[in-house]
Design an enzyme around this catalytic site. Structure first.
Site, PDB file in Angstrom:
ATOM      1  N   TYR A 575       6.161  -0.171  -1.517  1.00  0.00           N
ATOM      2  CA  TYR A 575       5.645   1.193  -1.559  1.00  0.00           C
ATOM      3  C   TYR A 575       6.784   2.152  -1.212  1.00  0.00           C
ATOM      4  CZ  TYR A 575       1.274  -1.232  -2.085  1.00  0.00           C
ATOM      5  OH  TYR A 575       0.296  -2.061  -2.583  1.00  0.00           O
ATOM      6  N   ARG A 717      -6.836 -12.310   5.002  1.00  0.00           N
ATOM      7  CA  ARG A 717      -7.903 -12.965   4.232  1.00  0.00           C
ATOM      8  C   ARG A 717      -8.892 -13.754   5.097  1.00  0.00           C
ATOM      9  NH1 ARG A 717      -3.814 -15.509   0.125  1.00  0.00           N
ATOM     10  NH2 ARG A 717      -2.692 -15.514   2.110  1.00  0.00           N
TER      11      ARG A 717
HETATM   12  C1  LIG Z   1      -7.454  -7.255  -0.086  1.00  0.00           C
HETATM   13  C2  LIG Z   1      -6.124  -7.052   0.582  1.00  0.00           C
HETATM   14  C3  LIG Z   1      -5.647  -5.766   0.801  1.00  0.00           C
HETATM   15  C4  LIG Z   1      -4.437  -5.547   1.442  1.00  0.00           C
HETATM   16  N1  LIG Z   1      -4.021  -4.281   1.728  1.00  0.00           N
HETATM   17  C5  LIG Z   1      -2.955  -4.063   2.523  1.00  0.00           C
HETATM   18  C6  LIG Z   1      -2.632  -2.782   3.015  1.00  0.00           C
HETATM   19  O1  LIG Z   1      -3.330  -1.814   2.767  1.00  0.00           O
HETATM   20  N2  LIG Z   1      -1.537  -2.638   3.792  1.00  0.00           N
HETATM   21  C7  LIG Z   1      -0.743  -3.689   4.096  1.00  0.00           C
HETATM   22  O2  LIG Z   1       0.249  -3.520   4.801  1.00  0.00           O
HETATM   23  N3  LIG Z   1      -1.033  -4.932   3.660  1.00  0.00           N
HETATM   24  C8  LIG Z   1      -2.122  -5.145   2.914  1.00  0.00           C
HETATM   25  N4  LIG Z   1      -2.458  -6.428   2.539  1.00  0.00           N
HETATM   26  C9  LIG Z   1      -1.631  -7.558   2.987  1.00  0.00           C
HETATM   27  C10 LIG Z   1      -2.223  -8.201   4.241  1.00  0.00           C
HETATM   28  O3  LIG Z   1      -2.194  -7.301   5.336  1.00  0.00           O
HETATM   29  C11 LIG Z   1      -1.475  -9.467   4.628  1.00  0.00           C
HETATM   30  O4  LIG Z   1      -0.131  -9.156   4.910  1.00  0.00           O
HETATM   31  C12 LIG Z   1      -1.508 -10.542   3.547  1.00  0.00           C
HETATM   32  O5  LIG Z   1      -2.804 -10.657   2.973  1.00  0.00           O
HETATM   33  C13 LIG Z   1      -1.120 -11.899   4.108  1.00  0.00           C
HETATM   34  O6  LIG Z   1      -1.941 -12.279   5.176  1.00  0.00           O
HETATM   35  P1  LIG Z   1      -3.125 -13.379   5.002  1.00  0.00           P
HETATM   36  O7  LIG Z   1      -2.477 -14.638   4.532  1.00  0.00           O
HETATM   37  O8  LIG Z   1      -3.697 -13.498   6.405  1.00  0.00           O
HETATM   38  O9  LIG Z   1      -4.107 -12.838   4.015  1.00  0.00           O
HETATM   39  C14 LIG Z   1      -3.667  -6.647   1.863  1.00  0.00           C
HETATM   40  C15 LIG Z   1      -4.137  -7.944   1.624  1.00  0.00           C
HETATM   41  C16 LIG Z   1      -5.359  -8.153   1.018  1.00  0.00           C
HETATM   42  C17 LIG Z   1      -5.857  -9.561   0.825  1.00  0.00           C
END
Ligand SMILES: Cc1cc2nc3c(=O)[nH]c(=O)nc-3n(C[C@H](O)[C@H](O)[C@H](O)COP(=O)(O)O)c2cc1C
Ligand SMILES: Cc1cc2nc3c(=O)[nH]c(=O)nc-3n(C[C@H](O)[C@H](O)[C@H](O)COP(=O)(O)OP(=O)(O)OC[C@H]3O[C@@H](n4cnc5c(N)ncnc54)[C@H](O)[C@@H]3O)c2cc1C
Length: 762
Positions: A575, A717
């Site tokens: 971003y 997630r």
């Molecule tokens: C649906 C969704 C939306 C996300 N939106 C953002 C966001 O707005 N800002 C951000 O920094 N990361 C965002 N992420 C990334 C997550 O914060 C995280 O870094 C990434 O999903 C990996 O973590 P996990 O394996 O626990 O899902 C998003 C992830 C998902 C799945």
């Protein structure tokens, strides 16, 4: 069937004897360049699990191996004048020479012919030994396999030569435990990996990073001088016992580890096995195990009556997956030992825990199973750093509090920021209240909002939330008030700007496409688009930069009014601010482009301006992409400079994510795959961190926190499928001090009873 095996190490010999046993009519010759009683190294280790595999394959050799064993259960770690013992590790050692002798004898008895002192570097020379009409040639010739090199175009080997130095010595010191010694002196850090493998002899591998090795002058010493210097280095423990060098190490005392992988393990009738196919760093003691397990699989497939190409393909399929899994664990372990400097100043308790969990395969609960006393001690030690807990009430590491400035979180679990694409004109609605509110009720210490955008054009899509009108402020205040009134959670506002990744459709309508209407012109550091389906950004001029900076400050002010406890600046994932930091999208020639220092200038300016208005007692974090996963992009080395720059500007913690900055990225996914980046920033730059990325269970969170790989763990997630993730974790771990919403207490009782019943029926 006629088979030639080049190399009489554990892989070649074991394969030969197993195949001969299964198909006695097969003619098998093992060709070994050395004398049969001559070998490198001292001892090898096997776990109890590995021995079961050996028993199933050939009970005779297994019996002989186990009757020659030195067994141990304990690991002793000596560091900074302390020795910490953890038990229950169940390993056994055997002299390499003895192992080979057992395999040679069994092979010979079964009718395998062994030809020692015969070197074969080209399989076309085999007929000169009378070996013609061969159906199969097994390249079991070790890490430097000449056969693999000759056919490199087919096997496509990938060799990764590491820089740490090691020497494989022996000693007469009778170790009772698997022992690690760590020495920190004016030259650097040196470690020894030691274990006994027979009545009189122990392995003693000395290892250090290249800098320590040079500073200590090891690069200038011959073998005799090296052994003497190592004796001196570890004299306080050796009690006058000598270190012994192996005759075959004469030419170069020290080695470097080479990680071997191959795209393909067979070519025509030639097949790779053991170290020729793959290597795993010696610190997880699995090289010989893998080599012998290859032999088991290959012998089984070749003995089956299917056509050879099918048999070889089946062997490769089965073994490649298993080997990759182990190589991942071995890589983590190897990197830990390569970077001991990073950890050496930790308290011995944390240092030892970090060592024991280094491969990320031994987990927190796994250590509890092995040695509850040891793990209880770790938990008490960790908890004591954060408060007074009368024994035996030390909470698991994830349930200890954490303080940044005036903010104290009740535990280390964070709901990671997740864009829900469900706002209307930037206003978060009932969905957001229920979504974030439920997760706050779910017990996490900190909730981070989705990326909240600082202007209409800062949004990714029309569904993204904003903080640029009084209406937004009111909607966010409603959510913050709910979280504060109904839970112990704190709530952090993540502010960001989509930059060139903006003006897209909602994810469920084709997220990477430009919208059919209501799109906008996107901006970025340079006119480099993120993806062919997205717009080319307009390079930002000074006015744009000032205007966007002011928007961030205005949004931060609204965040204060809304009552947010913490503020996170989103500088990750490609971003706007992230796209300034990575050279993949920043091609500016002014003071905001070029060096990393320049590329950081604008994001840091924005951060400083926000810090200036954000209340001093409330902390701020910065989310970064610690690597672009693209050659020529940001590396984990750069991430130290990035983290330091924001800390110097007043950040309190770095939220360590990776990637999403380029469609060329090739991330290496796996469980907790981004945690090593957090570990590096936390322990090398000494900066508090939040780890995120495929952290899914409480066991992992406990291990990451206790080992000091991060201060907080964010889960995204997992919180989508379970808003009550933390409450569930507390119940599963038997942590009774967890706060539950009073409305849910009967649910808690039922859950705890169910878990108790499950545990007692096990
Ligand atoms: C649906 C969704 C939306 C996300 N939106 C953002 C966001 O707005 N800002 C951000 O920094 N990361 C965002 N992420 C990334 C997550 O914060 C995280 O870094 C990434 O999903 C990996 O973590 P996990 O394996 O626990 O899902 C998003 C992830 C998902 C799945
Ligand atoms: C410091 C160190 C410590 C280790 N510690 C352990 C441990 O604790 N536990 C463990 O399981 N593993 C350990 N290993 C790994 C282990 O030694 C290897 O993974 C294992 O030996 C692999 O077996 P292999 O049969 O594939 O290869 P090797 O054992 O290397 O055998 C290859 C054989 O091929 C012969 N050869 C090579 N070229 C030719 C040629 N051109 N013609 C004829 N013969 C040839 C060689 O002489 C050798 O005998 C360690 C390795 C190192 C370097």
């Amino acid at each position: 069937m006629n088979v030639a095996v080049i190399g009489g190490g554990p892989a070649g010999l074991y394969f030969a004897l197993l195949l001969k046993k299964a198909r006695p009519e097969t003619s098998i010759t093992v060709i070994e360049r050395n004398r049969l009683d001559e070998t490198f190294g001292w001892g090898v280790v096997f776990s109890d699990q590995t021995l079961e595999n050996f028993r199933a394959a050939d009970p005779e050799t297994c019996d002989q191996i186990t009757s020659s064993f030195a067994h141990w259960d304990d690991i002793d770690v000596h560091v900074h004048g302390r020795v910490i013992t953890s038990s229950g590790h169940g390993f056994a050692g055997i002299a390499r020479r003895r192992l080979l002798h057992i395999l040679q004898e069994r092979a010979a008895r079964l009718g395998v012919s062994l030809r020692a002192q015969t070197e074969i570097t080209d399989e076309r020379d085999l007929p000169r030994l009378g070996l013609t009409e061969l159906d199969l040639i097994v390249a079991a010739n070790g890490v430097n396999s000449a056969i693999r090199t000759r056919h490199a175009a087919h096997f496509q080997p990938d060799l990764d030569a590491r820089s740490a130095r090691y020497i494989w010595l022996g000693t007469t010191f009778p170790f009772e435990a698997f022992t690690f010694y760590f020495v920190e002196n004016e030259h650097g850090v040196f470690q020894a990996h030691c274990y006994r493998f027979d009545e009189r002899t122990s392995t003693f591998i000395v290892e250090c990073d290249e800098r320590s090795w040079r500073h200590a002058g090891f690069d200038k010493l011959d073998l005799e001088g090296t052994v003497a210097a190592c004796e001196q280095l570890f004299a306080r423990w050796l009690g006058g016992h000598r270190l012994l060098a192996n005759a075959r190490a004469m030419s170069a005392p020290w080695s470097t580890f080479v990680r071997v992988r191959n795209q393909s393990w067979f070519h025509g009738t030639i097949v790779l096995i053991g170290d020729a196919a793959h290597t795993a760093h010696f610190s997880i003691g699995s090289g010989t195990k893998l080599a012998m397990e290859d032999a088991i699989a290959l012998a089984r497939e070749v003995a089956s009556h299917r056509p050879l190409p099918e048999a070889l393909a089946a062997y490769q399929r089965e073994r490649m997956t298993e080997v990759l899994r182990l190589q991942n664990a071995a890589r983590n372990s190897m990197e830990w030992f390569e970077h001991v400097r990073r950890y050496i100043s930790m308290d011995p308790e944390q240092f030892t825990y970090s060592l024991l969990t280094r491969s990320q395969r031994v987990s927190h609960e796994n250590l509890r199973l092995r040695d509850p006393n040891y793990l209880g001690g770790v938990e008490r030690w960790f908890a004591a750093k954060t408060g007074d807990y009368p024994p035996p009430n030390a909470p698991p590491p994830m349930f200890t509090p954490f303080t940044l400035r005036g903010l104290t979180l009740v535990n280390r679990v964070v709901v990671a920021p997740m864009d829900m694409y469900s706002a209307v004109d930037g206003t978060p609605g009932d969905f957001h209240l229920v979504h974030l509110g439920t997760r706050a009720l779910g017990g996490a210490g900190l909730i981070i909002t989705e990326m909240v955008c600082v202007s209409p054009e800062a949004r990714i899509s029309l569904g993204c939330a904003g903080m640029y009108t009084r209406e937004h402020l009111a909607a966010w205040r409603r959510i913050v008030d709910f979280v504060h009134a109904e839970s112990l959670a704190k709530i952090c506002l993540q502010l960001g700007h989509s930059g060139s990744k903006g003006s897209t459709r909602l994810p469920w309508d084709g997220g990477d496409l430009e919208p059919e209407s209501e799109g906008w012109e996107v901006m970025g550091p340079s006119a480099t688009r993120y993806a062919p389906s997205l717009g080319v950004p307009r390079p930002m001029d000074r006015d744009d930069m000032d205007r966007v900076g002011d928007q961030f400050v205005a949004a931060a002010r609204l965040g204060i009014e809304a009552g947010f406890d913490m503020l996170e600046l989103h500088c990750a994932h490609g971003y706007l601010l992230s796209s300034f930091i990575t050279p993949l999208s920043n091609q500016r020639t002014d003071e905001y482009g070029g060096t990393l220092e320049n590329r950081l200038r604008y994001p840091v300016e924005v951060f400083r301006a926000m810090r200036a208005v954000w209340p001093a007692e409330r902390p701020m974090s910065v989310r970064i992409s610690a690597t672009d996963w693209v050659s020529g992009g940001v590396t984990d080395e750069d991430s130290l400079q990035i983290a330091n720059a924001f800390m110097a500007a007043g950040a309190d913690i770095i939220h360590v994510s990776t990637g999403q900055t380029s469609i060329e990225a090739r991330p290496v996914y796996g469980r907790m795959y981004q945690t090593p980046f957090s570990d590096r920033i936390r322990n090398e730059a000494r900066i508090p961190t939040i780890a995120v990325g495929n952290i899914t269970d409480a066991d992992q969170v406990n291990a990451v926190i206790a080992a000091g790989r991060a201060d907080l763990c964010a889960l995204a997630r997992p919180h989508l499928v379970d808003p009550f993730w933390t409450l569930h974790a507390a119940a599963e771990l038997g942590y009774t001090a967890q706060h539950w919403p009073r409305q849910y207490l009967t649910g808690r009782l039922q859950l705890e009873r169910q878990l108790e019943r499950k545990a007692s029926s096990r």
